[in-house]
Design an enzyme around this catalytic site. Sequence first.
Site, PDB file in Angstrom:
ATOM      1  N   GLY A  57       0.856  -1.186   0.000  1.00  0.00           N
ATOM      2  CA  GLY A  57       0.000   0.000   0.000  1.00  0.00           C
ATOM      3  C   GLY A  57       0.886   1.228   0.000  1.00  0.00           C
ATOM      4  CB  CYS A  84       5.408  -3.824   0.253  1.00  0.00           C
ATOM      5  SG  CYS A  84       6.175  -2.230  -0.007  1.00  0.00           S
ATOM      6  CE1 TYR A  85       0.775   1.073   5.543  1.00  0.00           C
ATOM      7  CE2 TYR A  85      -0.776  -0.772   5.518  1.00  0.00           C
ATOM      8  CZ  TYR A  85      -0.386   0.461   6.005  1.00  0.00           C
ATOM      9  OH  TYR A  85      -1.152   1.090   6.962  1.00  0.00           O
ATOM     10  CG  HIS A 171       6.004  -5.473  -4.477  1.00  0.00           C
ATOM     11  ND1 HIS A 171       4.735  -5.377  -3.968  1.00  0.00           N
ATOM     12  CD2 HIS A 171       6.590  -4.271  -4.235  1.00  0.00           C
ATOM     13  CE1 HIS A 171       4.548  -4.186  -3.451  1.00  0.00           C
ATOM     14  NE2 HIS A 171       5.670  -3.491  -3.605  1.00  0.00           N
ATOM     15  CD  GLU A 173       3.230  -8.440  -5.217  1.00  0.00           C
ATOM     16  OE1 GLU A 173       3.974  -9.137  -4.503  1.00  0.00           O
ATOM     17  OE2 GLU A 173       2.958  -7.260  -4.964  1.00  0.00           O
ATOM     18  CB  SER A 223     -21.322  -7.854 -25.554  1.00  0.00           C
ATOM     19  OG  SER A 223     -20.219  -8.622 -25.091  1.00  0.00           O
ATOM     20  N   GLY A 224     -21.070 -10.678 -27.448  1.00  0.00           N
ATOM     21  CA  GLY A 224     -20.132 -11.312 -28.369  1.00  0.00           C
ATOM     22  C   GLY A 224     -18.728 -11.348 -27.793  1.00  0.00           C
ATOM     23  CB  VAL A 226     -13.914 -13.522 -23.916  1.00  0.00           C
ATOM     24  CG1 VAL A 226     -13.531 -14.853 -23.303  1.00  0.00           C
ATOM     25  CG2 VAL A 226     -13.029 -13.193 -25.101  1.00  0.00           C
ATOM     26  CG  ASP A 227     -15.419 -11.350 -19.843  1.00  0.00           C
ATOM     27  OD1 ASP A 227     -14.533 -12.189 -20.103  1.00  0.00           O
ATOM     28  OD2 ASP A 227     -15.171 -10.191 -19.464  1.00  0.00           O
ATOM     29  CB  SER A 228     -21.426 -11.609 -22.513  1.00  0.00           C
ATOM     30  OG  SER A 228     -21.111 -11.376 -23.858  1.00  0.00           O
ATOM     31  CB  THR A 229     -19.260 -15.682 -25.691  1.00  0.00           C
ATOM     32  OG1 THR A 229     -19.417 -14.487 -26.440  1.00  0.00           O
ATOM     33  CG2 THR A 229     -19.544 -16.870 -26.581  1.00  0.00           C
ATOM     34  CE  LYS A 374     -11.439 -10.869 -21.355  1.00  0.00           C
ATOM     35  NZ  LYS A 374     -12.658 -10.021 -21.197  1.00  0.00           N
TER      36      LYS A 374
END
Length: 610
Positions: A57, A84-85, A171, A173, A223-224, A226-229, A374
């Site tokens: 942070g 870190c923080y 970090h 990550e 919407s076509g 990736v997520d909504s499909t 994603k």
Amino acid sequence: MEAPIHPKSIVILDFGGQYAHLIARRVRECGAFSEIRPPSTVAEKLKGAAGIILSGGPQSVYDDGSPLVDPDILKLGIPVLGICYGHHLLAHTLGGEVTSGKTKEYGRTSITIKTKTNLFAGLPDCFTVWMSHGDEVTRLPSGFVAAASSSDCVNAAMANDARKFFSIQFHAEVAHTEHGLKILKNFVALCPHEPWSVESYAQRIGTEVKETVGDRRVFMLVSGGVDSTVAFTVLNEVLGSHRVQGLLVDTGLMRKNEVRRIKDAFDLLGFENFETVDASEEFFSNLAGVYDPEKKRRIIGDTFLNVQKRISTEMGLKIEDGWMLGQGTIYPDTIETGGTQHADTIKTHHNRVEAVQTMIEMGLVIEPLKDLYKDEVRRLGEEIGLPHDLVWRHPFPGPGLGVRILCAEKEDTIDTKTERYKIQDPDKLEARSSKLEANFSVLPIRSVGVQGDNRTYRHALAIFGGPRVTPEFLELATSVPNADHRFNRVLLCTSHTAPVPFHFTPGFVTRERADLLREADDIVYDEMHRAGLYEKIWQFPVVLLPFGAALGHQSIVLRPIESQEAMTANAVALPDDVLKRMTDQILKLPGIDMVFLDLTNKPPATIEWE
Ligand code: XMP
């Protein structure tokens, strides 16, 4: 209200660092489910977690109002890793001492392991890590040993193996930290987690969807993307297509031929349970005269909802008859909007506008992908047998071209002649610029960026260099926003090699501007495919700006980026020939007389311009 945590997950308490999502992603790579929670989360809510990670942070533990951790969390007997923080916080909460470090370490640093704790099992004695800190732990809490040190930081890591408490100044990550993933794996291995993978999620998701939906039916906007499909396919598979109804709303803010493409793809998949409605007129009329980016997003989100309500009523799909709303929301969309109390709202996701939020609270929304990132959605898509091309389509924002048509009512400039660049060594920059034979201008509008944990709304600096990216330009794209906080982006003007005055024309979202941007976007899409770059580039926004070299003209920005999760991104230096071809063709569009390539990474710029 915060939902309860998933049992045996690893919870990341997000202290405002930009890295919380990265930590969460990495933990999942280590085979454990992870979720992000605000720092105010109390011990009671964390019972049942397998592990707790205190994130980085921007603050100092001694700052007034800096976020602290509920000390009872450290009495739960759950393994804890501070980063870190989080390292400072662990030391501070357990009676150690943190002071403002003499030397501020930023970037790559070498550390030496002092004690072989379980956290560092299997690591070499010395390796390179990524640090960004001013404060340091100067006295360890009792029961801890110094686990690693660097030349400027004696306690670069501390450990209490018996309690499974660890913390690190660096970090783990980020990719720049050698063995970072191994460190996280070591921590995860010490946490009593249940193994997690996209495949195991895919197996479980059916049961969860069935439980949430019960005997209701789901109405969903597709919407076509990736997520909504993927979400629509999951719902169809689990509930059967007779219990799912899709609606494709043509907002007027979609790509060229997109509606036809989506219909073709869904036909191929055998989905007949979806309708298409052209609502473009409604979107454009609601957006008339609107300039503010957040207001635009809200209007687009609300219009979506109104259209959906109207159409669902017309189709007779009523809540009282057992219909609910499906959304393809993914995990980062649920967190970026203020789940994090200590990071500014960067932008409100359209799936989280107030009206949807209310429906969520009433249990009227199903979001089967809301726990996934994603790339996990893509893996799930492949797992359930969707075609490769569909699953690997570039992400496209829900508000569509609406966030790529930049709107401004009046010019917004800064005079760099009177207000010299506050760059540490301005002469060096100017000398370098003349050596590069490139000149600079400041754009007469501002765009969104993210610096540290804060949203920025700043100017872009354009370098007039023509369609050729050089290492020097790329270096300026990092050094300028770092050194001069009036700028969050650096662009290469690919259409001009010497500055020309900018002529600003007020503009909001209109059908004409959307049509123009659609053509530019289509050129980019074709060229990207022809050059074999589609799968190398993660996303390629094309943006329309309300100014040009001549009065009434406009400009186009090319924004190709490489990324994994959109939390951070690198600008892609397009090959000269591709850049030239794109520029030349875009310049042939009516009313476009300047083209820019955005060279800025995220941070400090965001991927989109609004
Ligand atoms: P930024 O611009 O924040 O974008 O770096 C990160 C990712 O999110 C997408 N994006 C959105 N997607 N609604 C969406 O569905 C939005 O309002 C929105 N804003 C940004 C962006 O395209 C990128 O993939």
